[in-house]
Design a protein around this motif. Sequence first.
Motif, PDB file in Angstrom:
ATOM      1  N   ARG A  76     -51.134  65.532  15.606  1.00 16.75           N
ATOM      2  CA  ARG A  76     -52.570  65.269  15.694  1.00 16.75           C
ATOM      3  C   ARG A  76     -53.259  64.872  14.406  1.00 16.75           C
ATOM      4  NH1 ARG A  76     -54.483  70.422  19.324  1.00 16.75           N
ATOM      5  NH2 ARG A  76     -53.208  69.975  21.154  1.00 16.75           N
ATOM      6  N   PHE A  77     -52.786  65.371  13.274  1.00 15.81           N
ATOM      7  CA  PHE A  77     -53.586  65.198  12.058  1.00 15.81           C
ATOM      8  C   PHE A  77     -52.962  64.331  10.977  1.00 15.81           C
ATOM      9  CE2 PHE A  77     -54.555  69.763  13.407  1.00 15.81           C
ATOM     10  CZ  PHE A  77     -55.565  69.365  14.267  1.00 15.81           C
ATOM     11  N   TRP A  91     -56.247  58.175   8.572  1.00 16.29           N
ATOM     12  CA  TRP A  91     -57.697  58.220   8.828  1.00 16.29           C
ATOM     13  C   TRP A  91     -58.127  59.534   9.463  1.00 16.29           C
ATOM     14  CZ3 TRP A  91     -59.524  58.525  13.926  1.00 16.29           C
ATOM     15  CH2 TRP A  91     -58.574  58.276  14.927  1.00 16.29           C
ATOM     16  N   ILE A  92     -57.146  60.385   9.829  1.00 13.59           N
ATOM     17  CA  ILE A  92     -57.482  61.693  10.398  1.00 13.59           C
ATOM     18  C   ILE A  92     -57.292  62.779   9.343  1.00 13.59           C
ATOM     19  CG2 ILE A  92     -56.881  63.400  12.155  1.00 13.59           C
ATOM     20  CD1 ILE A  92     -56.084  61.161  14.022  1.00 13.59           C
ATOM     21  N   ARG A 103     -57.618  64.718   6.159  1.00 12.80           N
ATOM     22  CA  ARG A 103     -58.762  64.737   5.242  1.00 12.80           C
ATOM     23  C   ARG A 103     -58.349  64.600   3.785  1.00 12.80           C
ATOM     24  NH1 ARG A 103     -60.698  64.967  10.042  1.00 12.80           N
ATOM     25  NH2 ARG A 103     -62.702  65.959  10.386  1.00 12.80           N
ATOM     26  N   LEU A 132     -57.514  77.599  24.089  1.00 14.75           N
ATOM     27  CA  LEU A 132     -58.865  77.408  23.562  1.00 14.75           C
ATOM     28  C   LEU A 132     -59.711  78.488  24.211  1.00 14.75           C
ATOM     29  CD1 LEU A 132     -57.626  74.236  24.035  1.00 14.75           C
ATOM     30  CD2 LEU A 132     -59.675  73.845  22.702  1.00 14.75           C
ATOM     31  N   SER A 169     -64.793  74.800  23.084  1.00 14.38           N
ATOM     32  CA  SER A 169     -63.600  74.127  22.560  1.00 14.38           C
ATOM     33  C   SER A 169     -63.487  74.173  21.038  1.00 14.38           C
ATOM     34  CB  SER A 169     -63.545  72.651  22.985  1.00 14.38           C
ATOM     35  OG  SER A 169     -63.508  72.537  24.363  1.00 14.38           O
ATOM     36  N   GLU A 204     -58.797  76.776  18.638  1.00 16.33           N
ATOM     37  CA  GLU A 204     -57.529  76.658  19.356  1.00 16.33           C
ATOM     38  C   GLU A 204     -56.455  77.390  18.577  1.00 16.33           C
ATOM     39  OE1 GLU A 204     -56.121  72.701  20.306  1.00 16.33           O
ATOM     40  OE2 GLU A 204     -54.391  73.503  21.395  1.00 16.33           O
ATOM     41  N   VAL A 262     -63.255  74.028  14.775  1.00 13.48           N
ATOM     42  CA  VAL A 262     -64.133  72.915  14.409  1.00 13.48           C
ATOM     43  C   VAL A 262     -65.457  73.125  15.121  1.00 13.48           C
ATOM     44  CG1 VAL A 262     -64.454  70.418  14.442  1.00 13.48           C
ATOM     45  CG2 VAL A 262     -62.163  71.349  14.253  1.00 13.48           C
ATOM     46  N   PHE A 315     -70.729  70.364   9.908  1.00 15.19           N
ATOM     47  CA  PHE A 315     -69.477  70.689  10.566  1.00 15.19           C
ATOM     48  C   PHE A 315     -68.574  71.502   9.655  1.00 15.19           C
ATOM     49  CE2 PHE A 315     -70.110  67.635  13.964  1.00 15.19           C
ATOM     50  CZ  PHE A 315     -69.324  68.165  14.968  1.00 15.19           C
ATOM     51  N   LYS A 360     -58.276  74.319   9.569  1.00 13.70           N
ATOM     52  CA  LYS A 360     -57.006  74.064  10.250  1.00 13.70           C
ATOM     53  C   LYS A 360     -55.927  74.840   9.518  1.00 13.70           C
ATOM     54  CE  LYS A 360     -58.529  70.449  12.724  1.00 13.70           C
ATOM     55  NZ  LYS A 360     -59.080  69.197  12.210  1.00 13.70           N
ATOM     56  N   ARG A 418     -68.706  69.038   6.394  1.00 15.58           N
ATOM     57  CA  ARG A 418     -69.457  67.774   6.403  1.00 15.58           C
ATOM     58  C   ARG A 418     -70.905  68.093   6.689  1.00 15.58           C
ATOM     59  NH1 ARG A 418     -68.621  64.042  10.665  1.00 15.58           N
ATOM     60  NH2 ARG A 418     -67.444  65.663  11.732  1.00 15.58           N
ATOM     61  N   ARG A 445     -62.584  67.513  17.495  1.00 17.50           N
ATOM     62  CA  ARG A 445     -61.592  68.518  17.126  1.00 17.50           C
ATOM     63  C   ARG A 445     -60.535  67.990  16.169  1.00 17.50           C
ATOM     64  NH1 ARG A 445     -59.575  70.063  22.677  1.00 17.50           N
ATOM     65  NH2 ARG A 445     -57.702  70.424  21.486  1.00 17.50           N
ATOM     66  N   CYS A 446     -60.164  66.736  16.305  1.00 15.67           N
ATOM     67  CA  CYS A 446     -59.092  66.207  15.450  1.00 15.67           C
ATOM     68  C   CYS A 446     -59.614  65.185  14.459  1.00 15.67           C
ATOM     69  CB  CYS A 446     -58.012  65.569  16.297  1.00 15.67           C
ATOM     70  SG  CYS A 446     -57.296  66.730  17.451  1.00 15.67           S
ATOM     71  N   HIS A 447     -60.426  64.263  14.947  1.00 18.70           N
ATOM     72  CA  HIS A 447     -61.003  63.236  14.084  1.00 18.70           C
ATOM     73  C   HIS A 447     -62.498  63.225  14.353  1.00 18.70           C
ATOM     74  CE1 HIS A 447     -60.943  61.048  17.855  1.00 18.70           C
ATOM     75  NE2 HIS A 447     -59.632  61.169  17.908  1.00 18.70           N
TER      76      HIS A 447
END
Lengths: 395, 127
Positions: free
Chosen positions: A132-133, A137-138, A140, A220, A225, A228, A261, A270, A274, A315, B83-85
């Motif tokens: 997922r990360f 671009w995902i 950070r 979750l 949500s 998780e 998140v 935000f 993680k 953020r 949640r992810c992006h």
Amino acid sequence: MKELITIIALLVFGHTIYGQTYNNFETDSITDSEPFKPSKTQFMIRGYGHTGLNSINNDGETESSYVGSAFAPIFLFKHSDRLMFEAELEFVLESNELEVGLEYADVMYVLNKNMTVRAGKFLLPFGTFMERFHPAWINRLPTRPLGFGHDGIAPSSGIGVELRGAFELGGPKLNYSVYSTNGPRLKDGSDEPEEAGMLMFQNFEDNNNSKAFGGRIGVLPFADSSTEIGFSTYSTSKVGTRDSEYEDVGAFLYAIDFAFVKQIPALKGFIDIKGQYNNSDVDDATYSEVHEDGDEEEYTFDNKSNSFYTQLSYRPTMASSDFLKKLELVGRYSNLNAPEGAEWEEQSDQYAFGLNYWLTWRSVIKVAYQTTDSVGGHDGGGTANGFFVHWAIGF
Amino acid sequence: MMEGVQPTAFSFIGQLDSNNLEKLKIMTTIYKIFIAGLVLLFVGVMITSCTSTKDTYANATEVEDEFKIEKSGAQMWGEACNRCHLAPSPADYNDTDWTTISLHMRVRANLTEKEITKIETFLKSAN
């Protein structure tokens, strides 16, 4: 005569005009069609790229280089509302060479509302980072946490089949995935003695008949949500090549992941937390080491590794200034413990801090500082400090 | 028929003359039907009782949906897609693209059918 010609001409043209009118308004399927109707079949090219400047100081020696220039096109073919194919190619310039990789290529079919089947080469849901990360671009930060990627201890992709899906529990949600892939291979040290005992997860053709089985359960617990928690395992009874002395060496890996998140009005933005812990346990085996004088020595070690990372980012999306809204602060800690007694023995701790500027939701400029302290490892240990400026873009 | 009738399990019914035999046949048939009915009923009850858990569960969520203000697709988008992006804005893609992306994300992010249908509807309505 002229009149006759005119009449005939009128008749001919009139007829054409009439014909056209007739066509336009009644039978012509183009003008008569409903407003734009999308087809069920759809093809999309998506993907991402990144580039940047790395300046790394390794025990006093500084190396600086423009790096990356990674380009990863993603192809999505949607055949119907249930059937889809996805593939990602990756082009990376590394060590003066162009490396091309097939990150994933799999077909998926939605069986019912709680179950989808996937087959092919897919990113493994072993924890969450790789699946997922990891895209630039995902992620950070410009770097990956310790334990992932090259010589990482966590598997990132596999070839096989998988069932996955999710359940609505009236607020809380549960998601699962179970899969079987060609198991990993054990590096027995015959090619690279310094890596004897490592698992190599790239196994395009199985080197033995023993498959790897794995899965992940994610919960979750809250209706928003925001949170998780996941637990993953990956195991195989055989990692060695068939008929070799390593054939019966097995491996068991597990991971625990966590994510939170949420936009918190009191903090005007935000908060994103993680984390993932990976643990790998490979059965003990005897490897041999050839000394410089030609003597061969057998050795063994307790083949257990683990790694961990946790990342916090913020953020200020509710700030009054448009500039501030696009900023993000991020910090990450990660560590890696590779087995004592192995040639690749290593204990590393790493801190990374970054400041990001989001141009769009998929394009970010990352400025980061990272410091790694290690004992052992590829470079023999020491402290490495790095400064990075990267630009990642998804398209 | 059947001279020298032996006492049978059914002898209590009386002498098995042809009339009685006819009756007996009918009775066994009824008995069989009755047993079959019982079995069916039992199986049926079993099945219903198993599914009924699901029914009550579904009812519970329906009831809950009725009383709680149902989450909007927009709210779910704000929660799930961050949640992810960072969540893309509805205007970033057209309807056709959103259909593809929704299927992709549904599978990749293991979203529930309810989440993705609501979010997809929202994205398509707001672009």
